[in-house]
Scaffold this motif. Sequence first.
Motif, short mmCIF file in Angstrom:
data_model
loop_
_atom_site.label_atom_id
_atom_site.label_comp_id
_atom_site.label_asym_id
_atom_site.label_seq_id
_atom_site.Cartn_x
_atom_site.Cartn_y
_atom_site.Cartn_z
N THR A 174 9.97 -6.71 -22.63
CA THR A 174 10.53 -6.06 -21.45
C THR A 174 10.70 -7.01 -20.30
OG1 THR A 174 8.31 -5.38 -20.75
CG2 THR A 174 9.56 -3.85 -22.11
N GLU A 175 10.08 -8.18 -20.39
CA GLU A 175 10.23 -9.14 -19.31
C GLU A 175 11.61 -9.78 -19.42
OE1 GLU A 175 6.83 -8.31 -17.31
OE2 GLU A 175 8.32 -9.82 -16.79
N GLU A 176 12.44 -9.57 -18.50
CA GLU A 176 13.78 -10.13 -18.52
C GLU A 176 13.83 -11.49 -17.86
OE1 GLU A 176 15.28 -6.99 -20.61
OE2 GLU A 176 16.24 -8.86 -19.98
N THR A 177 12.72 -11.90 -17.21
CA THR A 177 12.75 -13.16 -16.45
C THR A 177 11.83 -14.19 -17.06
OG1 THR A 177 11.02 -12.32 -14.99
CG2 THR A 177 13.30 -11.92 -14.33
N ILE A 178 11.73 -14.19 -18.45
CA ILE A 178 10.86 -15.18 -19.11
C ILE A 178 11.48 -16.55 -18.92
CG2 ILE A 178 9.96 -15.95 -21.32
CD1 ILE A 178 9.88 -13.07 -22.19
N THR A 179 10.68 -17.48 -18.46
CA THR A 179 11.18 -18.83 -18.18
C THR A 179 10.61 -19.85 -19.15
OG1 THR A 179 9.39 -19.14 -16.61
CG2 THR A 179 11.47 -18.28 -15.75
N TYR A 180 9.87 -19.41 -20.16
CA TYR A 180 9.33 -20.36 -21.14
C TYR A 180 9.72 -19.86 -22.53
CZ TYR A 180 5.79 -16.69 -21.21
OH TYR A 180 5.16 -15.50 -21.27
N THR A 181 9.64 -20.74 -23.49
CA THR A 181 10.13 -20.43 -24.85
C THR A 181 9.01 -20.38 -25.85
OG1 THR A 181 10.53 -22.78 -25.27
CG2 THR A 181 12.37 -21.51 -24.36
N GLN A 182 7.75 -20.37 -25.44
CA GLN A 182 6.64 -20.30 -26.37
C GLN A 182 6.25 -18.84 -26.56
OE1 GLN A 182 3.46 -22.78 -24.96
NE2 GLN A 182 4.51 -24.69 -25.54
N CYS A 183 6.24 -18.40 -27.85
CA CYS A 183 5.90 -17.03 -28.18
C CYS A 183 4.64 -17.03 -29.02
CB CYS A 183 7.05 -16.35 -28.95
SG CYS A 183 8.61 -16.33 -28.05
#
Length: 483
Positions: free
Chosen positions: A53-62
């Motif tokens: 739901t976070e539309e403003t994720i600024t990192y690519t680690q999941c």
Amino acid sequence: MFTKEPVWSAGAAAQPRSPSSGRGSGAASPRFTMLTAMFLAALILITVHSQETEETITYTQCTDGYEWDPVRQRCKDIDECEIVPDACKGGMKCVNHYGGYLCLPRTAQIIVNERDEAAAESTSGRNNVIRRTPADPQRAPPNPTHQIQCAAGYEQSDHNVCQDIDECATGAHNCRADQVCVNLRGSFSCQCPPGYQKRGDQCVDVDECTLPPYCHHRCVNTPGSYYCQCNAGFQLASNNHTCVDINECDANNPCAQQCYNILGSFICQCNPGFELSSDRINCEDTDECRTSSYICQYQCVNEPGKFSCVCPEGYQVVGGRTCQDINECETTNECREDEICWNYHGGFRCYPRNPCQEPYVLTSENRCVCPVSNAICRELPYSVVHKYMSIRSDRTVPSDIFQIQATTIYPNTINTFRIKSGNENGEFYLRQTSAVSAMLVLVKSLSGPREHIVDLEMLTVNSLNYRTSSVLRLTIIVGPYAF
């Protein structure tokens, strides 16, 4: 956006697990199990909510079980059942779950409770999964006018859910004419057709002939493909790569006579009496008569694949090549009864049985005597003996051909020999060999056919001056040939 509740199987219980965790074991009370399921559901809801739901994720680690979606700019669940080969063993089926997957019996029916704004029930074709969204009586009635917001590459469906847009089917792609459009989730990919490889933004032909050998003999590159060729004398096998020998002798037998197959080619040979022509295929007759002038004694006659020797009239072939005189006096005597047959080389002649001429009278075979009582006989030889002989044409010289000898020897007498007539050209010479004999020598070669009559005279003189003579009339028949 939707979240999943814990997954249960009808008839068998299983615990959700991630790829890094194992399957649970042991017994638990129903209340404990319900509490545990509520705890996991709350944990999954928090995790999913925090990642999706976070539309403003600024990192690519999941976290484990998720991967970064650059198109939607958020973490998305990894479908391990699709990417992990043989994820489940022992005949179990794989069921994807948020952040992991489950291995359940193939006969199990999977029920997934999902929360949605409207109650619905659907069945997924894969792994017999039933997705159920029960209506919550405490929730407010759904708002049918609410429009869902979809990320790029997705569009709102009639059921107010986001579904992938097939850019390849709609034509909403920018692939080149020489590229193939492949639809992806939320996007598409431009790929090169088989036989091409991407170099920059262009598709260039792959030269398969430069790769490890595909072809047995020769490789011919074509746009997007290739084909194999074989050397002369070979043909492609059924696999279109290997070259096998062509048996030209069985296929069409190009040889005129004998054909022998060899690897990649063939050779022609000819029957005895023939030789290969310049094209190495046809056979030409060998003219044995031209190879040697001595192959036949008389005449060579060439025939297809062989030759034969022939002889002139009066001769017969002996041993295939030699000519032998035919004795006509023994086979076809055509002389009269008052004649005698004399065979010579190449023919025969008939002579009178009584060769005596006046005043001579026949006293014995071929012997003529002039009687002393006849006054004419005083000046003539006492006797004339007729002899016949045959010689071949062109006989080598000098050559002894006939011997003359006195039949009666008297004491105190001297015998001399001479050629009385028939030697006008000097072809003969008479050499005395003893007191009672002489040898006729041929000193010049004679060519036939012809007849020579030579009178050989023997003079006898005693101490009382008694003189007498006798003549041997020799008929020499020269044959027409040197054989």
